[in-house]
Structure formats: structure tokens, C-alpha cells
Design an enzyme around this catalytic site. Sequence first.
Site, PDB file in Angstrom:
ATOM      1  N   ASN A   7      -4.401   0.134   3.977  1.00  0.00           N
ATOM      2  CA  ASN A   7      -5.309   0.203   2.831  1.00  0.00           C
ATOM      3  C   ASN A   7      -6.290  -0.974   2.922  1.00  0.00           C
ATOM      4  OD1 ASN A   7      -6.364  -0.466   0.202  1.00  0.00           O
ATOM      5  ND2 ASN A   7      -4.918   0.967  -0.671  1.00  0.00           N
ATOM      6  N   ASP A   9      -8.860  -1.656   0.796  1.00  0.00           N
ATOM      7  CA  ASP A   9      -9.582  -1.917  -0.460  1.00  0.00           C
ATOM      8  C   ASP A   9     -10.006  -3.377  -0.598  1.00  0.00           C
ATOM      9  OD1 ASP A   9      -9.063   0.686  -1.135  1.00  0.00           O
ATOM     10  OD2 ASP A   9      -7.583   0.231  -2.682  1.00  0.00           O
ATOM     11  N   HIS A  10      -9.107  -4.299  -0.185  1.00  0.00           N
ATOM     12  CA  HIS A  10      -9.412  -5.702  -0.475  1.00  0.00           C
ATOM     13  C   HIS A  10     -10.424  -6.324   0.472  1.00  0.00           C
ATOM     14  CE1 HIS A  10      -7.149  -5.585  -3.946  1.00  0.00           C
ATOM     15  NE2 HIS A  10      -5.974  -5.441  -3.356  1.00  0.00           N
ATOM     16  N   ARG A  18     -19.681 -10.829  -3.712  1.00  0.00           N
ATOM     17  CA  ARG A  18     -21.080 -11.259  -3.592  1.00  0.00           C
ATOM     18  C   ARG A  18     -22.052 -10.082  -3.638  1.00  0.00           C
ATOM     19  NH1 ARG A  18     -21.510 -16.697  -1.579  1.00  0.00           N
ATOM     20  NH2 ARG A  18     -19.863 -17.694  -2.774  1.00  0.00           N
ATOM     21  N   HIS A  43      -8.991   3.427  -2.033  1.00  0.00           N
ATOM     22  CA  HIS A  43      -8.921   3.890  -3.421  1.00  0.00           C
ATOM     23  C   HIS A  43     -10.326   3.776  -4.006  1.00  0.00           C
ATOM     24  CE1 HIS A  43      -6.755   3.454  -7.600  1.00  0.00           C
ATOM     25  NE2 HIS A  43      -7.701   4.377  -7.594  1.00  0.00           N
ATOM     26  N   ARG A  45     -12.162   3.738  -6.984  1.00  0.00           N
ATOM     27  CA  ARG A  45     -11.877   3.621  -8.417  1.00  0.00           C
ATOM     28  C   ARG A  45     -13.076   4.066  -9.242  1.00  0.00           C
ATOM     29  NH1 ARG A  45      -7.940   0.736 -10.944  1.00  0.00           N
ATOM     30  NH2 ARG A  45      -6.254   0.091  -9.587  1.00  0.00           N
ATOM     31  N   ARG A  49     -14.841  -0.980  -8.346  1.00  0.00           N
ATOM     32  CA  ARG A  49     -14.698  -2.444  -8.231  1.00  0.00           C
ATOM     33  C   ARG A  49     -14.586  -2.901  -6.779  1.00  0.00           C
ATOM     34  NH1 ARG A  49      -8.631  -3.353 -10.587  1.00  0.00           N
ATOM     35  NH2 ARG A  49      -9.522  -2.258 -12.345  1.00  0.00           N
ATOM     36  N   HIS A  50     -14.140  -2.046  -5.879  1.00  0.00           N
ATOM     37  CA  HIS A  50     -14.102  -2.455  -4.465  1.00  0.00           C
ATOM     38  C   HIS A  50     -14.728  -1.393  -3.560  1.00  0.00           C
ATOM     39  CE1 HIS A  50     -10.276  -0.385  -4.915  1.00  0.00           C
ATOM     40  NE2 HIS A  50      -9.629  -1.429  -5.397  1.00  0.00           N
ATOM     41  N   GLU A  70      -7.389   7.724  -2.117  1.00  0.00           N
ATOM     42  CA  GLU A  70      -6.642   7.600  -3.372  1.00  0.00           C
ATOM     43  C   GLU A  70      -7.638   7.729  -4.508  1.00  0.00           C
ATOM     44  OE1 GLU A  70      -4.692   3.860  -3.588  1.00  0.00           O
ATOM     45  OE2 GLU A  70      -3.332   4.308  -1.964  1.00  0.00           O
ATOM     46  N   THR A 101      -2.824  -0.559  -9.114  1.00  0.00           N
ATOM     47  CA  THR A 101      -2.126   0.588  -9.685  1.00  0.00           C
ATOM     48  C   THR A 101      -0.742   0.144 -10.136  1.00  0.00           C
ATOM     49  OG1 THR A 101      -3.240   1.810  -7.942  1.00  0.00           O
ATOM     50  CG2 THR A 101      -1.641   3.020  -9.255  1.00  0.00           C
ATOM     51  N   GLU A 151       3.940  10.128  -2.636  1.00  0.00           N
ATOM     52  CA  GLU A 151       3.984   8.739  -2.181  1.00  0.00           C
ATOM     53  C   GLU A 151       4.858   8.009  -3.189  1.00  0.00           C
ATOM     54  OE1 GLU A 151       0.289   6.611  -1.573  1.00  0.00           O
ATOM     55  OE2 GLU A 151       1.370   4.699  -1.517  1.00  0.00           O
ATOM     56  N   HIS A 190       3.246   0.229  -1.892  1.00  0.00           N
ATOM     57  CA  HIS A 190       2.875  -0.676  -2.982  1.00  0.00           C
ATOM     58  C   HIS A 190       3.760  -1.917  -2.953  1.00  0.00           C
ATOM     59  CE1 HIS A 190       0.975  -2.143  -6.575  1.00  0.00           C
ATOM     60  NE2 HIS A 190       0.121  -1.147  -6.466  1.00  0.00           N
ATOM     61  N   GLY A 212      -1.523  -2.510   1.947  1.00  0.00           N
ATOM     62  CA  GLY A 212      -2.847  -3.089   1.841  1.00  0.00           C
ATOM     63  C   GLY A 212      -2.835  -4.589   1.684  1.00  0.00           C
ATOM     64  N   HIS A 213      -2.452  -5.040   0.500  1.00  0.00           N
ATOM     65  CA  HIS A 213      -2.648  -6.444   0.132  1.00  0.00           C
ATOM     66  C   HIS A 213      -2.043  -7.420   1.133  1.00  0.00           C
ATOM     67  CE1 HIS A 213      -2.026 -10.192  -2.106  1.00  0.00           C
ATOM     68  NE2 HIS A 213      -3.192  -9.889  -2.641  1.00  0.00           N
TER      69      HIS A 213
HETATM   70  N1  PXP Z   1      -0.304   3.094  -2.553  1.00  0.00           N
HETATM   71  C1  PXP Z   1      -1.056   3.195  -3.669  1.00  0.00           C
HETATM   72  C2  PXP Z   1      -1.084   4.497  -4.385  1.00  0.00           C
HETATM   73  C3  PXP Z   1      -1.830   2.124  -4.136  1.00  0.00           C
HETATM   74  O1  PXP Z   1      -2.575   2.262  -5.240  1.00  0.00           O
HETATM   75  C4  PXP Z   1      -1.810   0.920  -3.392  1.00  0.00           C
HETATM   76  C5  PXP Z   1      -2.656  -0.227  -3.848  1.00  0.00           C
HETATM   77  O2  PXP Z   1      -3.995   0.104  -3.761  1.00  0.00           O
HETATM   78  C6  PXP Z   1      -1.025   0.859  -2.234  1.00  0.00           C
HETATM   79  C7  PXP Z   1      -0.259   1.943  -1.841  1.00  0.00           C
HETATM   80  C8  PXP Z   1      -0.953  -0.369  -1.404  1.00  0.00           C
HETATM   81  O3  PXP Z   1      -0.358  -1.370  -2.144  1.00  0.00           O
HETATM   82  P1  PXP Z   1      -0.437  -2.888  -1.632  1.00  0.00           P
HETATM   83  O4  PXP Z   1      -1.882  -3.256  -1.641  1.00  0.00           O
HETATM   84  O5  PXP Z   1       0.384  -3.626  -2.620  1.00  0.00           O
HETATM   85  O6  PXP Z   1       0.127  -2.888  -0.240  1.00  0.00           O
END
Ligand code: PXP
Length: 240
Positions: A7, A9-10, A18, A43, A45, A49-50, A70, A101, A151, A190, A212-213
Site C-alpha cells: 500500500n 498511500d503514505h 507540499r 486507497h 479517499r 488526502r493522499h 480501496e 481505516t 480482507e 492493517h 503499507g505504513h
Molecule cells: N488494508 C486496508 C483496508 C487499509 O485501509 C489499510 C490502510 O490503508 C491497510 C490494509 C494497510 O494498513 P497499514 O498501512 O497499517 O499497513
Amino acid sequence: MIKLGVNIDHVATVREARKGTSPEPVLAALMAQLAGADGIVVHLREDRRHIQDRDVRILKEVIEVPLCLEMAATDEMVKIAAENQPDWVSLVPERREELTTEGGLDVLSCQDRLIEMIQALHSAKIPVAIFIDPDPNQIKAAQKVAAEAVEIHTGRYANTCGKTQLNHLNDILESAKLAKSLGMRVNAGHGLDYRNVTAIARIREIEELNIGHSIIARAVLVGMSAAVTEMKALIVSASR
Ligand code: PXP
């Protein structure tokens, strides 16, 4: 063999700090793919936001591994999915104030709406996963609304320790078995990180982990020395 969906997103979160063009999430996706990611997850949103709409469009064009989008179960998002044709859609709950989420989608309380959204996605030839808590009733409901996959939310497992964590692990295991026995593909994710992922990755019924994170956080740190060294060399050579 279990697959890894990365993922990104970040990466987009840092870019949006910026409102510029860097770091480019598409480039991050390609690098993740090169490093062995089996899929890319974003994702989109409602508040953007990202990840932005153009990210989804370009990712679908350039990556070679499956793209999972997502999204909330809304008409706007279903339209965007139909236009962009991700390989999967994962339906997630969404609240504007949340940092991430926070829980799984309550399938039981919105079955009619989900049936409608999933039918629309199926008409667009997109298979659907639903992000749900490890709860047998939610798993059965996901099958009833015709989702191809679940999931399983690993957040509570990830955020606890000791006996409580073992109980959450067991719930995930039982839910994965149930979903598989009902003919659904099982993904999970997650809060998974370099310490807690192993026990989850051992669950045979799980096909893919979405992470992701922790990966983006690790990438920032392992890339720090090279980034600073490069900048230092540049300014030192300029000031000689
Ligand atoms: N699965 C879903 C549905 C999510 O919303 C997220 C976070 O965007 C993730 C997995 C990944 O989670 P994490 O960023 O904590 O690894």
C-alpha cells in the site's frame, strides 16, 4: 505462497504535505514491483488526502502487478472504479475524521447497499473484496452480498500483545478458515509490521497480506543515509 500487496498511500501523504509532485507514488509503486511486490494497493479517499484520481489512472496504465483500489461503497467511487478498471476493489468503511481505516466494514448493517454496489462493480467486471473484522457473522454476510474475497482486519491483533493478541490471532485464523470454506479468497492487513507479520503469514488460508505504513516508514529510514549523503556532497562541492 503468500503474496504481498504494498500500500503506497503514505508516499502520496508526503507529496500532499507540499501539494507538489514529489515523491511520486507511481515511481514508488514501480520500485515496489521491481523489489517483488505482488500487488499495489491504494486507497482513494473521499477527501483525497493522499492518493489522487490521477495516481489511480497512471498506476493502472504502468504497473504490471495487480492494482487493488480501496474505496468507500459510494456511487462516486463505483464510477471511478468502472472508469479505471483496477484488478480488485476492496470496499472499506470511511470516516473523514479518522487517521486511518479504523475498523472493518459492518456488512450486516448495510447489506442492501452493498449488494447494489457490488452488482455495479461486477457489471464493470471488477471482483470485490470487503475489509471486515475477524467475525464469523461478517464473513458469512460478505459471502451473501457476493464478494469474491474478504480482507480480514488485523489491526486489533497488531495493536495488542500477550494473551489478548493470541486471542485476536485465533479469531483471524478461524475467520480465514471460514471464509475459505465458503469459497472466498482471503486477504488480510492493517497494522502489520516487521515484528508481528510472521504469525499472520503462517496462516495457510491467507493468500495476500496488504501492508503499507510499516514498509513506507522503513523506506524513509533505510533511505535516510543515502539521501543526506547526496545532499551533503552537493552543497560541499558547490561551496568549495
Ligand atoms: N488494508 C486496508 C483496508 C487499509 O485501509 C489499510 C490502510 O490503508 C491497510 C490494509 C494497510 O494498513 P497499514 O498501512 O497499517 O499497513
